[in-house]
Write a protein that holds these residues in place. Structure first.
Motif, PDB file in Angstrom:
ATOM      1  N   GLN A   1      -3.235   5.209  -3.178  1.00 37.62           N
ATOM      2  CA  GLN A   1      -2.286   5.770  -4.453  1.00 37.62           C
ATOM      3  C   GLN A   1      -0.936   5.147  -3.838  1.00 37.62           C
ATOM      4  O   GLN A   1      -0.283   5.643  -2.540  1.00 37.62           O
ATOM      5  N   ILE A   2      -0.292   4.030  -4.434  1.00 38.84           N
ATOM      6  CA  ILE A   2       0.951   3.726  -3.729  1.00 38.84           C
ATOM      7  C   ILE A   2       2.189   4.459  -4.540  1.00 38.84           C
ATOM      8  O   ILE A   2       2.083   4.563  -5.806  1.00 38.84           O
ATOM      9  N   ALA A   3       3.124   4.857  -3.786  1.00 37.27           N
ATOM     10  CA  ALA A   3       3.972   5.784  -4.137  1.00 37.27           C
ATOM     11  C   ALA A   3       5.436   4.833  -4.154  1.00 37.27           C
ATOM     12  O   ALA A   3       6.228   4.982  -5.183  1.00 37.27           O
ATOM     13  N   SER A   4       5.575   4.009  -3.244  1.00 33.74           N
ATOM     14  CA  SER A   4       6.952   3.182  -3.285  1.00 33.74           C
ATOM     15  C   SER A   4       6.721   2.041  -2.417  1.00 33.74           C
ATOM     16  O   SER A   4       5.699   1.629  -1.715  1.00 33.74           O
ATOM     17  N   VAL A   5       7.552   0.991  -2.949  1.00 27.74           N
ATOM     18  CA  VAL A   5       7.605  -0.316  -2.249  1.00 27.74           C
ATOM     19  C   VAL A   5       8.985  -0.754  -1.721  1.00 27.74           C
ATOM     20  O   VAL A   5       9.839  -0.514  -2.646  1.00 27.74           O
ATOM     21  N   ALA A   6       9.235  -0.976  -0.582  1.00 23.94           N
ATOM     22  CA  ALA A   6      10.814  -1.137   0.064  1.00 23.94           C
ATOM     23  C   ALA A   6      11.441   0.001  -0.420  1.00 23.94           C
ATOM     24  O   ALA A   6      12.674  -0.503  -0.684  1.00 23.94           O
TER      25      ALA A   6
ATOM     26  N   ILE B   1       5.863  -3.142  -8.751  1.00 24.08           N
ATOM     27  CA  ILE B   1       5.604  -3.803  -7.459  1.00 24.08           C
ATOM     28  C   ILE B   1       5.928  -5.241  -7.191  1.00 24.08           C
ATOM     29  O   ILE B   1       6.772  -5.700  -6.177  1.00 24.08           O
ATOM     30  N   PHE B   2       5.424  -6.077  -8.287  1.00 22.61           N
ATOM     31  CA  PHE B   2       5.645  -7.287  -8.046  1.00 22.61           C
ATOM     32  C   PHE B   2       7.222  -7.769  -8.171  1.00 22.61           C
ATOM     33  O   PHE B   2       7.732  -8.560  -7.719  1.00 22.61           O
ATOM     34  N   SER B   3       7.781  -7.101  -9.128  1.00 25.25           N
ATOM     35  CA  SER B   3       9.305  -7.323  -9.403  1.00 25.25           C
ATOM     36  C   SER B   3      10.006  -7.068  -7.815  1.00 25.25           C
ATOM     37  O   SER B   3      11.073  -7.762  -7.737  1.00 25.25           O
TER      38      SER B   3
ATOM     39  N   SER C   1      10.420 -11.049   4.812  1.00 25.62           N
ATOM     40  CA  SER C   1       8.989 -11.565   4.850  1.00 25.62           C
ATOM     41  C   SER C   1       7.879 -10.523   4.840  1.00 25.62           C
ATOM     42  O   SER C   1       6.877 -10.733   4.585  1.00 25.62           O
ATOM     43  N   THR C   2       8.523  -9.129   5.076  1.00 27.39           N
ATOM     44  CA  THR C   2       7.561  -8.140   5.121  1.00 27.39           C
ATOM     45  C   THR C   2       8.403  -6.872   4.475  1.00 27.39           C
ATOM     46  O   THR C   2       9.684  -6.820   4.606  1.00 27.39           O
ATOM     47  N   VAL C   3       7.795  -6.140   3.809  1.00 27.00           N
ATOM     48  CA  VAL C   3       8.290  -4.734   3.269  1.00 27.00           C
ATOM     49  C   VAL C   3       7.298  -3.572   3.542  1.00 27.00           C
ATOM     50  O   VAL C   3       5.930  -3.717   3.637  1.00 27.00           O
ATOM     51  N   ASP C   4       7.760  -2.320   3.691  1.00 27.31           N
ATOM     52  CA  ASP C   4       6.862  -1.160   3.834  1.00 27.31           C
ATOM     53  C   ASP C   4       6.673  -0.713   2.566  1.00 27.31           C
ATOM     54  O   ASP C   4       7.362  -0.636   1.571  1.00 27.31           O
ATOM     55  N   SER C   5       5.596  -0.071   2.658  1.00 27.95           N
ATOM     56  CA  SER C   5       5.145   0.654   1.405  1.00 27.95           C
ATOM     57  C   SER C   5       4.527   2.167   1.658  1.00 27.95           C
ATOM     58  O   SER C   5       3.846   2.043   2.738  1.00 27.95           O
ATOM     59  N   VAL C   6       4.657   2.946   1.048  1.00 27.96           N
ATOM     60  CA  VAL C   6       4.301   4.478   1.321  1.00 27.96           C
ATOM     61  C   VAL C   6       3.265   4.552   0.296  1.00 27.96           C
ATOM     62  O   VAL C   6       3.019   4.236  -0.771  1.00 27.96           O
ATOM     63  N   VAL C   7       2.075   5.028   1.038  1.00 32.58           N
ATOM     64  CA  VAL C   7       0.814   5.348   0.089  1.00 32.58           C
ATOM     65  C   VAL C   7      -0.027   6.610   0.680  1.00 32.58           C
ATOM     66  O   VAL C   7       0.384   6.991   1.630  1.00 32.58           O
ATOM     67  N   SER C   8      -0.739   7.193  -0.210  1.00 33.20           N
ATOM     68  CA  SER C   8      -1.549   8.185   0.010  1.00 33.20           C
ATOM     69  C   SER C   8      -3.095   7.548   0.099  1.00 33.20           C
ATOM     70  O   SER C   8      -3.543   7.249  -0.928  1.00 33.20           O
ATOM     71  N   ARG C   9      -3.419   7.862   1.195  1.00 34.36           N
ATOM     72  CA  ARG C   9      -5.016   7.273   1.466  1.00 34.36           C
ATOM     73  C   ARG C   9      -5.646   8.685   2.183  1.00 34.36           C
ATOM     74  O   ARG C   9      -5.585   9.173   3.131  1.00 34.36           O
ATOM     75  N   SER C  10      -6.926   8.904   1.172  1.00 35.67           N
ATOM     76  CA  SER C  10      -7.513  10.127   1.633  1.00 35.67           C
ATOM     77  C   SER C  10      -6.605  11.284   2.142  1.00 35.67           C
ATOM     78  O   SER C  10      -6.965  12.026   2.934  1.00 35.67           O
ATOM     79  N   GLY C  11      -5.730  11.379   1.353  1.00 36.71           N
ATOM     80  CA  GLY C  11      -5.079  12.637   1.470  1.00 36.71           C
ATOM     81  C   GLY C  11      -4.071  12.467   2.383  1.00 36.71           C
ATOM     82  O   GLY C  11      -3.173  13.787   2.500  1.00 36.71           O
TER      83      GLY C  11
END
Length: 134
Positions: free
Chosen positions: A70-75, A85-87, A95-105
């Motif tokens: 579950q993606i909460a934020s990008v950059a 996300i694409f915009s 060249s890289t950005v951090d993204s915050v996700v929820s994975r298995s809680g």
């Protein structure tokens, strides 16, 4: 003649109801789902109430997301649709950005390789038309 007017009025009401249920953002070109493909694999994203849901990520090592994330934020910016996300990825010069996700809680930070996405994602949507009289 009265029967014709009756059905014409009902058809207009049904159309208005269908458009209201479907939601105006979908009509404006804002999509609730997106699938991108590359020679390395595919990624399927869907809008959800808590961000963007990753339905398919093959291989996850290429996209940095795993199926079920579950993606909460990008950059550092919250996302609600795949287009969000694409915009963000189109606009960054990094060249890289951090993204915050929820994975298995568990909340995790994952690093996205922008190049992997830029070479595969859909083009930017066209700008909205100018207001009348502008």
């Amino acid at each position: 003649m009265n029967l014709f007017r009756y059905f014409r009025a009902r058809r207009a009401c049904l159309l208005a109801f269908a458009l209201a249920v479907a939601g105006a953002p979908a009509l404006a070109g804002s999509s609730g789902s997106a699938t991108i493909h590359s020679s390395q694999g595919s990624l399927e994203l869907h809008s959800s109430g808590n961000g963007v849901y990753v339905a398919v990520s093959k291989p996850s090592s290429y996209w940095s997301y795993a199926s079920g994330d579950q993606i909460a934020s990008v950059a550092g910016r919250p996302v609600r649709t795949p287009e969000d996300i694409f915009s963000i990825l189109r606009a960054t010069s990094a060249s890289t950005v951090d993204s915050v996700v929820s994975r298995s809680g568990t909340t995790l930070s994952v690093t996205l390789k922008v190049y992997n996405y830029r070479s595969s994602m859909p083009p930017a949507p066209p700008p909205p038309p100018p207001p009348p009289g502008a």
